[in-house]
Design a protein around this motif. Structure first.
Motif, PDB file in Angstrom:
ATOM      1  N   SER A 152     -31.513  -2.374  92.880  1.00  0.00           N
ATOM      2  CA  SER A 152     -31.753  -2.993  94.184  1.00  0.00           C
ATOM      3  C   SER A 152     -31.832  -4.509  94.084  1.00  0.00           C
ATOM      4  O   SER A 152     -31.539  -5.210  95.061  1.00  0.00           O
ATOM      5  CB  SER A 152     -33.039  -2.432  94.790  1.00  0.00           C
ATOM      6  N   ARG A 153     -32.211  -5.008  92.902  1.00  0.00           N
ATOM      7  CA  ARG A 153     -32.319  -6.465  92.740  1.00  0.00           C
ATOM      8  C   ARG A 153     -31.175  -7.036  91.915  1.00  0.00           C
ATOM      9  O   ARG A 153     -31.212  -8.194  91.537  1.00  0.00           O
ATOM     10  CB  ARG A 153     -33.658  -6.805  92.058  1.00  0.00           C
ATOM     11  N   GLY A 213     -33.301 -12.152  90.211  1.00  0.00           N
ATOM     12  CA  GLY A 213     -32.384 -11.129  90.703  1.00  0.00           C
ATOM     13  C   GLY A 213     -32.161 -11.316  92.184  1.00  0.00           C
ATOM     14  O   GLY A 213     -32.483 -12.349  92.773  1.00  0.00           O
ATOM     15  N   ASP A 243     -32.977  -9.410  95.759  1.00  0.00           N
ATOM     16  CA  ASP A 243     -33.637  -8.323  96.479  1.00  0.00           C
ATOM     17  C   ASP A 243     -32.728  -7.814  97.595  1.00  0.00           C
ATOM     18  O   ASP A 243     -32.009  -8.582  98.241  1.00  0.00           O
ATOM     19  CB  ASP A 243     -34.957  -8.801  97.079  1.00  0.00           C
ATOM     20  N   SER A 244     -32.783  -6.531  97.856  1.00  0.00           N
ATOM     21  CA  SER A 244     -31.861  -5.910  98.796  1.00  0.00           C
ATOM     22  C   SER A 244     -32.382  -5.601 100.166  1.00  0.00           C
ATOM     23  O   SER A 244     -31.619  -5.149 100.993  1.00  0.00           O
ATOM     24  CB  SER A 244     -31.318  -4.615  98.188  1.00  0.00           C
ATOM     25  N   GLY A 267     -27.157 -11.572  88.774  1.00  0.00           N
ATOM     26  CA  GLY A 267     -28.509 -11.125  88.496  1.00  0.00           C
ATOM     27  C   GLY A 267     -28.877 -11.319  87.036  1.00  0.00           C
ATOM     28  O   GLY A 267     -28.041 -11.654  86.192  1.00  0.00           O
ATOM     29  N   HIS A 293     -34.882 -16.234  93.010  1.00  0.00           N
ATOM     30  CA  HIS A 293     -35.951 -15.254  92.779  1.00  0.00           C
ATOM     31  C   HIS A 293     -37.030 -15.487  93.816  1.00  0.00           C
ATOM     32  O   HIS A 293     -37.855 -16.375  93.665  1.00  0.00           O
ATOM     33  CB  HIS A 293     -36.512 -15.418  91.359  1.00  0.00           C
ATOM     34  N   THR A 341     -39.220 -13.103  95.095  1.00  0.00           N
ATOM     35  CA  THR A 341     -40.331 -12.147  95.136  1.00  0.00           C
ATOM     36  C   THR A 341     -41.618 -12.798  94.661  1.00  0.00           C
ATOM     37  O   THR A 341     -41.613 -13.801  93.964  1.00  0.00           O
ATOM     38  CB  THR A 341     -40.020 -10.942  94.231  1.00  0.00           C
TER      39      THR A 341
END
Length: 738
Positions: free
Chosen positions: A502-503, A542, A544-545, A558, A606, A608
């Motif tokens: 997903s990432r 990465g 995120d989706s 990624g 990134h 997150t």
């Protein structure tokens, strides 16, 4: 023939006519005969008594005392004694003649008979009295008889003293009492030395040890001239020679070394330190030189070197005090006083000052004061030592109380975490269970997925806190069991595949074996691996989706997370590396601290939240220690981080049907649930079966939480395509057993 007889008669009778006689009366107790004594220097040191009797080079003494410097010559004394007393027994003594190596008395009677006696430091013990510290010769002189005493002395040291004739009884009462007092004084030296050496083992003070060493060598120097060594080592001439001369040179060495330490690491005293070091080296050579060669010249040279040694020590002590280097004055002052006394003794050895008996008594008085002063100092030291021991014991007791209190606090903390975790787990289970059902019913509802992720995250956090508290308290037991470690590692890593995809992070696993039967604790190994992989994914850039319609909308650049498992030589090595942002070097020593969070930077790719709780790595570290392994981390900022875990591995025999969880069987456990009838538990705790005659399987639900029992009962009572059970309930284990 007549002329020859007359000449021989003259040779015998002429000394009697020319000697100054010493007349011994009944009232004579002690008399010095230096002024009535004639002296001859035998430069060959080989003249016999017959040759000396015929020698005409005797010179009358000019003083009651004698003093001779370092010489290889032998010195002869000649004195005539006439006894007009009723007492027949007398003692001829070389008073204060401590340095005389060889002393011989030839007593010539009127009939020509000569009585020969031997004394001196280097003479065997049987030829000496047990309390004779200086040469003493007991003689018998008949009343009305005139005898001639020839006394020969020789030593490689300087010699001084006085020639004294004692009445025997007076010598035994007065002179011997002085000797006994000196021996008692030496006994105090021995006791004091033993006492200080015992204290050295307890008192960790460098200057006190130097003082003990210096004073011990000083006493050995004093002993060397008291007649102790010939009594103990008379059968070993080489050893006695070294004790009499080599040990004598150790005392200045110790003083020079102490002076060097006093001025150590002081650049402005560097020249003086070099001078001290040079003298130390020269004197050390002199310590061992008597083992090969010893003569008056060598002794004279080293006596000259002793003078600057004493002066430099005294000067070093004064400089250290003036420079405020905090020298130990309570040790230095007594040793400086003794050094002054020894300095005077060297001046006397070198004939730079005249011998006077009173100065020798002052030297003994100084040594007595030194014993008294150091006794007071040692009393002070012992008192401080006892006080420090008491303080240390109190501190240790207080520390023990604090440790016990801390242990109790840790135990209470563990109990608290256990209880609070249990209280948290039950409500979370009641939340996660229904959410799981709702997700199955409404898989497209993102809200249920969001609630489920955060609930499981909270559950994981609670489990980690509980495990960490138990591990730190030593209450986390090992539960090793046989299994296939390769299969379990593959299963644990595969749980992160969806998150990595997903990432857009490439997650790879490399193992050097296809199967590895072993005994291990799967729960703890899984916790170690999942925490490391989770951290690696969290801090690796990465894409995120959420909100992205297709993978093509995301950036393909990624990061990478690599997991490597190596099985060999009973060692399991797990390596987890990532291409993340890395950890700054100053933060690496703290990453395993509990609740520590790194200041990780966030790049544009990134987005997150990277701030963790600070529990995961702390738990990993504790679990690795519990398993008897080690963990290492290497990180480069901007490149990535690599964690390496090395654990001992106990291979196991291969089992058939070994599942990925380490249990024998089909590799998965299917739980059959279905609808059924429920039994109720009365308040009395007894279990009542209301389905008498019903043949369905019986399931006993033991749970102290009412809501949890209700939820389990609801799940097992679901009639949708499930077998029917007879359900029994109990609030605790005892009720379940009843």
């Amino acid at each position: 023939m007549k002329y020859r007889i007359a000449l021989n008669f003259w040779l015998i009778i002429s000394p009697l006519l020319t000697f100054a006689q010493v007349v011994l009366q009944d009232s004579t107790k002690r008399v010095q005969v230096g002024l009535q004594t004639e002296i001859l220097e035998d430069k060959t040191a080989h003249l016999t008594i017959e040759q000396v009797q015929q020698n005409s080079h005797f010179k009358l003494g000019t003083s009651e005392v004698f003093q001779f410097g370092f010489t290889e010559s032998a010195i002869w004394f000649r004195v005539q004694l006439r006894n007009q007393s009723k007492n027949l027994k007398w003692h001829i003594q070389l008073f204060d003649g401590f340095n005389i190596d060889y002393a011989d008395l030839y007593l010539q009677y009127p009939d020509g008979h000569v009585d020969h006696q031997k004394r001196g430091l280097k003479r065997p013990y049987p030829n000496r009295g047990i309390v004779e510290m200086t040469p003493l010769f007991p003689v018998q002189i008949p009343t009305g008889t005139t005898v001639t005493a020839y006394i020969r002395i020789q030593s490689t040291l300087s010699m001084w003293g006085s020639l004294v004739v004692w009445e025997e009884y007076d010598n035994l009462t007065t002179g011997r009492s002085i000797t006994v007092a000196l021996w008692l004084f030496l006994g105090l030296f021995i006791l004091r030395t033993i006492n200080t050496f015992v204290l050295v083992g307890f008192i960790r003070d460098r200057h006190f040890r130097f003082y003990t060493f210096c004073s011990f060598l000083m006493y050995l120097t004093v002993f060397s001239r008291t007649g102790v060594y010939p009594i103990l080592f008379g059968s070993q001439p080489w050893l006695m020679e070294w004790l009499l001369y080599g040990v004598l040179r150790l005392f200045p060495v110790s003083l020079l070394l102490w002076g060097y330490i006093l001025l150590h690491n002081r650049p402005k005293f560097r020249l003086l330190q070099w001078l001290l070091a040079g003298l130390i080296g020269i004197n050390v050579v002199g310590v061992f030189l008597p083992l090969w060669v010893q003569n008056a010249t060598i002794t004279h040279v080293y006596s000259l070197l002793f003078l600057p040694a004493y002066m430099l020590f005294i000067g070093s002590a004064l400089l250290a005090y003036k420079a405020r280097l905090r020298p130990p004055l309570h040790f230095l002052i007594p040793m400086v006083a003794c050094s002054v006394s020894m300095f005077y003794a060297q001046l006397k050895h070198l004939n730079l000052v005249n011998y006077t008996p009173i100065i020798g008594r002052i030297t003994i008085a100084i040594l007595a004061v030194e014993i008294l002063s150091i006794s007071l100092v040692m009393g002070f030291i012992v008192r401080n030592y006892i006080r420090n021991q008491i303080l240390a014991a109190n501190a240790l007791m207080q520390n023990k109380v604090e440790v016990d209190t801390l242990r109790e606090v840790n135990l209470l903390k563990t109990r608290f975490f256990t209880n609070i975790s249990h209280e948290f787990r039950t409500p979370l289970t009641l939340l996660i269970g229904p959410l799981t059902d709702r997700i199955r019913q409404f898989p497209g509802d993102e809200l249920y997925h969001l609630m489920y992720r955060n609930a499981t995250r909270l559950q994981t956090l609670i489990n980690q806190i509980l495990d960490l508290a138990k591990a730190e308290a030593g209450q986390l037991p090992l539960q090793a069991q046989p299994g296939d470690l390769v299969a379990d590692v593959r299963l644990w890593v595969s749980a992160f595949e969806s998150l990595a995809q997903s990432r857009h992070i490439q997650l790879s696993l490399t193992q050097n074996q296809t199967t590895q039967p072993a005994h291990y604790d799967p729960d703890k190994l899984q916790s170690i691996l999942t925490n490391l992989v989770s951290n690696a994914l969290k801090f690796t850039p990465g894409v995120d989706s959420p909100g992205v319609d297709s993978p093509g909308d995301a950036s393909p650049n990624g990061g990478q997370v690599r997991v490597e498992a190596d099985y060999r030589s009973n060692v399991f090595t797990l390596t987890v590396s990532d291409s993340g942002m890395g950890i700054p070097p100053d933060q690496l020593p703290h990453i395993f601290d509990r609740f520590y969070q790194t200041s990780a930077e966030t790049d544009n790719s990134h987005q997150t939240d990277q701030v963790g709780t600070g529990i995961g790595l702390a738990l990993v570290n504790e679990l690795v220690k519990l398993l008897g392994g080690s963990i290492n981390v290497e990180s480069v900022v901007g490149t990535g981080t690599t964690f390496t875990v090395v654990l001992p591995m106990e291979p196991a025999q291969p089992h058939r049907n070994v599942g990925p969880t380490g249990q024998e069987g089909p590799g998965r456990s299917d739980v059959l649930v279905g609808s059924g009838r429920t039994e109720s538990l009365r308040r009395t705790g007894r279990i009542t079966d209301v389905s008498v005659g019903f043949s369905a399987p019986t399931v006993l639900i033991v749970e102290d939480n009412t809501d949890m029992r209700a939820y389990i009962r609801r799940v097992l009572s679901d009639p949708s395509d499930r077998p029917t059970f007879t359900l029994l309930e109990a609030a605790d284990g005892q009720q379940g057993l009843d």
